[in-house]
Write a protein that holds these residues in place. Structure first.
Motif, PDB file in Angstrom:
ATOM      1  N   ALA A 103       0.835  -1.207   0.000  1.00 41.75           N
ATOM      2  CA  ALA A 103       0.000   0.000   0.000  1.00 41.75           C
ATOM      3  C   ALA A 103       0.867   1.253   0.000  1.00 41.75           C
ATOM      4  CB  ALA A 103      -0.938  -0.008   1.207  1.00 41.75           C
ATOM      5  N   ARG A 105       4.067   1.531  -1.203  1.00 45.51           N
ATOM      6  CA  ARG A 105       4.945   1.738  -2.349  1.00 45.51           C
ATOM      7  C   ARG A 105       4.568   0.979  -3.624  1.00 45.51           C
ATOM      8  NH1 ARG A 105       7.740   5.578  -3.795  1.00 45.51           N
ATOM      9  NH2 ARG A 105       8.995   4.166  -5.065  1.00 45.51           N
ATOM     10  N   ARG A 106       3.496   0.228  -3.638  1.00 49.98           N
ATOM     11  CA  ARG A 106       3.161  -0.535  -4.837  1.00 49.98           C
ATOM     12  C   ARG A 106       1.732  -0.284  -5.311  1.00 49.98           C
ATOM     13  NH1 ARG A 106       7.695  -0.551  -4.833  1.00 49.98           N
ATOM     14  NH2 ARG A 106       9.214  -2.164  -5.376  1.00 49.98           N
ATOM     15  N   GLY A 107       1.109   0.763  -4.845  1.00 48.52           N
ATOM     16  CA  GLY A 107      -0.201   1.149  -5.343  1.00 48.52           C
ATOM     17  C   GLY A 107      -1.347   0.263  -4.911  1.00 48.52           C
ATOM     18  N   PRO A 109      -4.532  -0.679  -3.052  1.00 51.68           N
ATOM     19  CA  PRO A 109      -5.554   0.234  -2.510  1.00 51.68           C
ATOM     20  C   PRO A 109      -5.616   0.193  -0.980  1.00 51.68           C
ATOM     21  CG  PRO A 109      -6.440  -1.055  -4.334  1.00 51.68           C
ATOM     22  CD  PRO A 109      -5.117  -1.656  -3.992  1.00 51.68           C
ATOM     23  N   TRP A 110      -5.571   1.368  -0.374  1.00 56.07           N
ATOM     24  CA  TRP A 110      -5.640   1.442   1.080  1.00 56.07           C
ATOM     25  C   TRP A 110      -6.960   0.903   1.607  1.00 56.07           C
ATOM     26  CZ3 TRP A 110      -1.799   2.262   4.387  1.00 56.07           C
ATOM     27  CH2 TRP A 110      -0.628   2.854   3.912  1.00 56.07           C
TER      28      TRP A 110
END
Length: 314
Positions: A103, A105-107, A109-110
């Motif tokens: 979440a 550094r690799r996109g 989704p939070w």
């Protein structure tokens, strides 16, 4: 030739599984596999092999390095097959530290972080429950013939089947085990992002899960004895809850034993911090370099600083 496999449920009931629900189910099952086989191999080493007459005495464990290697390789294979089971659906994080790092550094989704965490902890809890069901008699036999101290009739040795605690040479200190968990998990996440990074020398032929399993084995062999190399908050917290419910009580929560006090939070906080550090270190030293080269359109051979000059003889 591919064979069409019909679903167990009606298509109308499957629609919700195509999204987050399906991913959470995969995270649950993958983490269940990890703990079922990881805790299972510790149960073999601690209780089942001694109790079955395959050791010198009914309480003989860890007399040689081979005992530790059995556990290291068992956990490595557990992680390997957990990833193979879940990878095609959820990406097989199977570890809250990996989910948090992805979440950051690799996109990733939070909004999915908490559902993934809950699924992972539940999977670990149920996996530990399966191990307790299968090895209940062996565990009770080991505890019965073991010397005190005991909590609720159980020993630290059988507690170690499910959750972790620090080595006595830390003398109850917090920083040694906490640093150990940060370092171990930083290496784990660094290796994971390296293995799956297609810009780097990523593992091919679907060997990624196997290589990540080797990473777990390496961490266990190099850093495992300090604090049991949890390197995964779900893998420790889920089974810890189970042991608290099953009678290990204060050994589990707050994590009190011979030489450690209030330990339960360290295998949670340490890995979460370490995972973020691991992905940041990888990106600083490797990821940013790969990104810069891609931006320049340069794809040199691994190990070469500059692209190979064109062959003028052709």
């Amino acid at each position: 030739m591919a064979v069409e496999i019909s679903p167990l449920l009606k298509p109308s009931r499957l629609r919700s599984r195509g999204g987050l629900l399906g991913e959470c189910m995969a995270e649950f099952l993958g983490t269940f596999v990890i703990v079922s086989f990881g805790a299972g191999v510790v149960a073999m080493a601690v209780a089942a092999l001694p109790g079955s007459g395959r050791a010198a005495t009914a309480t003989t464990i860890f007399l040689a390095a081979g005992d530790w290697l059995l556990i290291c390789w068992g956990w490595a294979l557990a992680v390997t097959f957990g990833i193979y089971v879940a990878g095609g659906v959820s990406g097989a994080h199977l570890n809250p530290a990996v989910t948090l790092a992805f979440a950051v550094r690799r996109g990733f989704p939070w909004a999915k972080v908490l559902p993934y965490w809950v699924s992972q902890v539940l999977g670990a809890f149920v996996g530990a429950a399966l191990v307790l069901l299968v090895y209940h008699d062996a565990i009770n036999a080991f505890d019965a013939v073991s010397k005190p101290p005991k909590v609720g009739g159980h020993t630290e040795a059988t507690f170690s089947i499910f959750a972790t605690f620090p080595a006595p040479y830390f003398h109850g200190g917090i920083w040694g085990p906490l640093i150990d968990q940060i370092v171990g998990t930083a290496f784990l996440v660094m290796f994971v992002v390296a293995v799956i990074d297609l810009r780097n020398t990523a593992a091919g032929s679907n060997l990624g899960p196997f290589v990540i399993g080797l990473a777990v084995a390496a961490i266990g062999m190099s850093y495992g004895a300090n604090a049991g190399y949890a390197i995964n908050p779900a893998r420790d917290f889920g089974p810890r809850v189970l042991t608290w419910l099953a009678g290990w009580k204060s050994l589990a929560f707050p994590g009190n034993g011979a030489g450690f006090t209030d330990y339960w939070w360290i295998p949670i906080v340490g890995p979460l911090v370490g995972g973020v550090i691991g992905v940041l270190v990888y990106d600083l030293f490797i990821g940013d370099v790969l990104h810069a080269r891609l931006k320049r359109g340069e794809l040199p051979e691994p190990g070469r600083v500059r692209p190979r000059p064109p062959d003028k003889s052709s």
